[in-house]
Design a protein around this motif. Sequence first.
Motif, PDB file in Angstrom:
ATOM      1  N   SER A  37       0.833  -1.207   0.000  1.00  0.00           N
ATOM      2  CA  SER A  37       0.000   0.000   0.000  1.00  0.00           C
ATOM      3  C   SER A  37       0.865   1.253   0.000  1.00  0.00           C
ATOM      4  O   SER A  37       1.952   1.287   0.576  1.00  0.00           O
ATOM      5  N   ILE A  38       0.354   2.274  -0.643  1.00  0.00           N
ATOM      6  CA  ILE A  38       1.097   3.527  -0.722  1.00  0.00           C
ATOM      7  C   ILE A  38       1.228   4.182   0.651  1.00  0.00           C
ATOM      8  O   ILE A  38       2.227   4.831   0.942  1.00  0.00           O
ATOM      9  N   SER A  39       0.260   3.985   1.514  1.00  0.00           N
ATOM     10  CA  SER A  39       0.370   4.571   2.855  1.00  0.00           C
ATOM     11  C   SER A  39       1.516   3.928   3.642  1.00  0.00           C
ATOM     12  O   SER A  39       2.223   4.607   4.388  1.00  0.00           O
ATOM     13  N   PHE A  40       1.726   2.629   3.452  1.00  0.00           N
ATOM     14  CA  PHE A  40       2.846   1.954   4.114  1.00  0.00           C
ATOM     15  C   PHE A  40       4.172   2.437   3.533  1.00  0.00           C
ATOM     16  O   PHE A  40       5.121   2.704   4.268  1.00  0.00           O
ATOM     17  N   LEU A  41       4.226   2.575   2.211  1.00  0.00           N
ATOM     18  CA  LEU A  41       5.443   3.088   1.577  1.00  0.00           C
ATOM     19  C   LEU A  41       5.751   4.502   2.062  1.00  0.00           C
ATOM     20  O   LEU A  41       6.907   4.849   2.312  1.00  0.00           O
ATOM     21  N   SER A  42       4.717   5.302   2.202  1.00  0.00           N
ATOM     22  CA  SER A  42       4.884   6.671   2.679  1.00  0.00           C
ATOM     23  C   SER A  42       5.420   6.689   4.109  1.00  0.00           C
ATOM     24  O   SER A  42       6.308   7.476   4.448  1.00  0.00           O
ATOM     25  N   MET A  43       4.900   5.815   4.937  1.00  0.00           N
ATOM     26  CA  MET A  43       5.382   5.723   6.314  1.00  0.00           C
ATOM     27  C   MET A  43       6.854   5.303   6.337  1.00  0.00           C
ATOM     28  O   MET A  43       7.654   5.850   7.098  1.00  0.00           O
ATOM     29  N   LEU A  44       7.217   4.364   5.473  1.00  0.00           N
ATOM     30  CA  LEU A  44       8.617   3.947   5.393  1.00  0.00           C
ATOM     31  C   LEU A  44       9.506   5.098   4.923  1.00  0.00           C
ATOM     32  O   LEU A  44      10.615   5.282   5.429  1.00  0.00           O
ATOM     33  N   LEU A  45       9.019   5.877   3.960  1.00  0.00           N
ATOM     34  CA  LEU A  45       9.807   7.009   3.464  1.00  0.00           C
ATOM     35  C   LEU A  45       9.987   8.065   4.550  1.00  0.00           C
ATOM     36  O   LEU A  45      11.067   8.635   4.696  1.00  0.00           O
ATOM     37  N   ARG A  46       8.952   8.325   5.311  1.00  0.00           N
ATOM     38  CA  ARG A  46       9.081   9.274   6.426  1.00  0.00           C
ATOM     39  C   ARG A  46      10.165   8.804   7.399  1.00  0.00           C
ATOM     40  O   ARG A  46      11.009   9.585   7.841  1.00  0.00           O
ATOM     41  N   ALA A  47      10.119   7.529   7.724  1.00  0.00           N
ATOM     42  CA  ALA A  47      11.121   6.973   8.639  1.00  0.00           C
ATOM     43  C   ALA A  47      12.513   7.028   8.015  1.00  0.00           C
ATOM     44  O   ALA A  47      13.496   7.339   8.693  1.00  0.00           O
ATOM     45  N   ALA A  48      12.601   6.747   6.719  1.00  0.00           N
ATOM     46  CA  ALA A  48      13.893   6.781   6.026  1.00  0.00           C
ATOM     47  C   ALA A  48      14.484   8.187   6.040  1.00  0.00           C
ATOM     48  O   ALA A  48      15.688   8.367   6.232  1.00  0.00           O
ATOM     49  N   GLN A  71      -3.073   6.294  -6.546  1.00  0.00           N
ATOM     50  CA  GLN A  71      -3.795   5.752  -5.390  1.00  0.00           C
ATOM     51  C   GLN A  71      -3.567   6.575  -4.124  1.00  0.00           C
ATOM     52  O   GLN A  71      -4.123   6.268  -3.075  1.00  0.00           O
ATOM     53  N   ALA A  72      -2.755   7.610  -4.233  1.00  0.00           N
ATOM     54  CA  ALA A  72      -2.347   8.369  -3.053  1.00  0.00           C
ATOM     55  C   ALA A  72      -3.381   9.400  -2.630  1.00  0.00           C
ATOM     56  O   ALA A  72      -4.167   9.888  -3.436  1.00  0.00           O
ATOM     57  N   VAL A  73      -3.339   9.708  -1.361  1.00  0.00           N
ATOM     58  CA  VAL A  73      -4.041  10.867  -0.827  1.00  0.00           C
ATOM     59  C   VAL A  73      -2.956  11.872  -0.439  1.00  0.00           C
ATOM     60  O   VAL A  73      -1.772  11.529  -0.373  1.00  0.00           O
ATOM     61  N   LEU A  74      -3.356  13.084  -0.195  1.00  0.00           N
ATOM     62  CA  LEU A  74      -2.388  14.149   0.061  1.00  0.00           C
ATOM     63  C   LEU A  74      -1.410  13.800   1.181  1.00  0.00           C
ATOM     64  O   LEU A  74      -0.209  14.045   1.074  1.00  0.00           O
ATOM     65  N   ASP A  75      -1.898  13.204   2.242  1.00  0.00           N
ATOM     66  CA  ASP A  75      -1.022  12.847   3.366  1.00  0.00           C
ATOM     67  C   ASP A  75       0.080  11.873   2.971  1.00  0.00           C
ATOM     68  O   ASP A  75       1.124  11.821   3.623  1.00  0.00           O
ATOM     69  N   ASP A  76      -0.145  11.103   1.918  1.00  0.00           N
ATOM     70  CA  ASP A  76       0.858  10.132   1.487  1.00  0.00           C
ATOM     71  C   ASP A  76       2.082  10.788   0.868  1.00  0.00           C
ATOM     72  O   ASP A  76       3.167  10.213   0.891  1.00  0.00           O
ATOM     73  N   ILE A  77       1.915  11.964   0.289  1.00  0.00           N
ATOM     74  CA  ILE A  77       3.061  12.586  -0.384  1.00  0.00           C
ATOM     75  C   ILE A  77       3.625  13.796   0.353  1.00  0.00           C
ATOM     76  O   ILE A  77       4.681  14.291  -0.019  1.00  0.00           O
ATOM     77  N   LEU A  78       2.943  14.248   1.372  1.00  0.00           N
ATOM     78  CA  LEU A  78       3.492  15.348   2.160  1.00  0.00           C
ATOM     79  C   LEU A  78       4.431  14.776   3.217  1.00  0.00           C
ATOM     80  O   LEU A  78       4.020  14.386   4.305  1.00  0.00           O
ATOM     81  N   ILE A  79       5.691  14.728   2.863  1.00  0.00           N
ATOM     82  CA  ILE A  79       6.717  14.166   3.733  1.00  0.00           C
ATOM     83  C   ILE A  79       7.320  15.303   4.557  1.00  0.00           C
ATOM     84  O   ILE A  79       7.796  16.294   3.991  1.00  0.00           O
ATOM     85  N   PRO A  80       7.310  15.179   5.867  1.00  0.00           N
ATOM     86  CA  PRO A  80       7.870  16.251   6.701  1.00  0.00           C
ATOM     87  C   PRO A  80       9.352  16.487   6.415  1.00  0.00           C
ATOM     88  O   PRO A  80      10.085  15.572   6.054  1.00  0.00           O
ATOM     89  N   SER A  81       9.754  17.724   6.578  1.00  0.00           N
ATOM     90  CA  SER A  81      11.163  18.076   6.453  1.00  0.00           C
ATOM     91  C   SER A  81      11.804  17.911   7.824  1.00  0.00           C
ATOM     92  O   SER A  81      11.297  18.412   8.819  1.00  0.00           O
ATOM     93  N   PHE A  82      12.914  17.215   7.858  1.00  0.00           N
ATOM     94  CA  PHE A  82      13.593  16.979   9.129  1.00  0.00           C
ATOM     95  C   PHE A  82      14.925  17.712   9.203  1.00  0.00           C
ATOM     96  O   PHE A  82      15.845  17.279   9.870  1.00  0.00           O
ATOM     97  N   CYS A  83      15.023  18.847   8.515  1.00  0.00           N
ATOM     98  CA  CYS A  83      16.285  19.592   8.538  1.00  0.00           C
ATOM     99  C   CYS A  83      16.382  20.502   9.759  1.00  0.00           C
ATOM    100  O   CYS A  83      17.421  21.077  10.012  1.00  0.00           O
ATOM    101  N   PHE A  84      15.319  20.654  10.513  1.00  0.00           N
ATOM    102  CA  PHE A  84      15.299  21.374  11.785  1.00  0.00           C
ATOM    103  C   PHE A  84      15.688  22.844  11.691  1.00  0.00           C
ATOM    104  O   PHE A  84      16.073  23.436  12.664  1.00  0.00           O
ATOM    105  N   ASP A  85      15.613  23.425  10.500  1.00  0.00           N
ATOM    106  CA  ASP A  85      15.956  24.842  10.401  1.00  0.00           C
ATOM    107  C   ASP A  85      14.730  25.746  10.471  1.00  0.00           C
ATOM    108  O   ASP A  85      14.851  26.957  10.515  1.00  0.00           O
ATOM    109  N   GLY A  86      13.558  25.156  10.467  1.00  0.00           N
ATOM    110  CA  GLY A  86      12.338  25.921  10.629  1.00  0.00           C
ATOM    111  C   GLY A  86      11.834  26.609   9.374  1.00  0.00           C
ATOM    112  O   GLY A  86      10.828  27.292   9.416  1.00  0.00           O
ATOM    113  N   ASP A  87      12.534  26.466   8.244  1.00  0.00           N
ATOM    114  CA  ASP A  87      12.115  27.142   7.019  1.00  0.00           C
ATOM    115  C   ASP A  87      10.863  26.531   6.408  1.00  0.00           C
ATOM    116  O   ASP A  87       9.932  27.241   6.051  1.00  0.00           O
TER     117      ASP A  87
END
Length: 111
Positions: A37-48, A71-87
């Motif tokens: 499922s794309i939601s599982f792949l998205s979760m793996l990408l977030r973790a990666a 097959q995606a919903v918006l939440d599946d492709i909005l991957i958080p930025s983890f660069c911690f710079d706040g931009d």
Amino acid sequence: EIYGKSKKKIEPQQEHEKRVVLETIVGLLPREKNAISISFLSMLLRAAKYLDTTVVCKLDLEKRIGLQLSQAVLDDILIPSFCFDGDTMFDGDTVQQIMMNYAYPALSDMD
């Protein structure tokens, strides 16, 4: 927390172990389109992204998501930025890479 903007609260040894486990899981995933499922792949990408896995691991997940983007919903492709710079809150480069894999699937090395 993987979904938060806070700094990592994980010990380097634990982070390394989790990174290795995640990369192993991604390497063992079936190569067939729509097998996962794309939601599982998205979760793996977030973790990666959070664990800063290898570029190959992240690109593999981006390709898989791109090939199933219809097959995606918006939440599946909005991957958080983890660069911690706040931009920015989301990783625009990752979204762009996913879109490229969707628009040009022939460039992907997957079946």
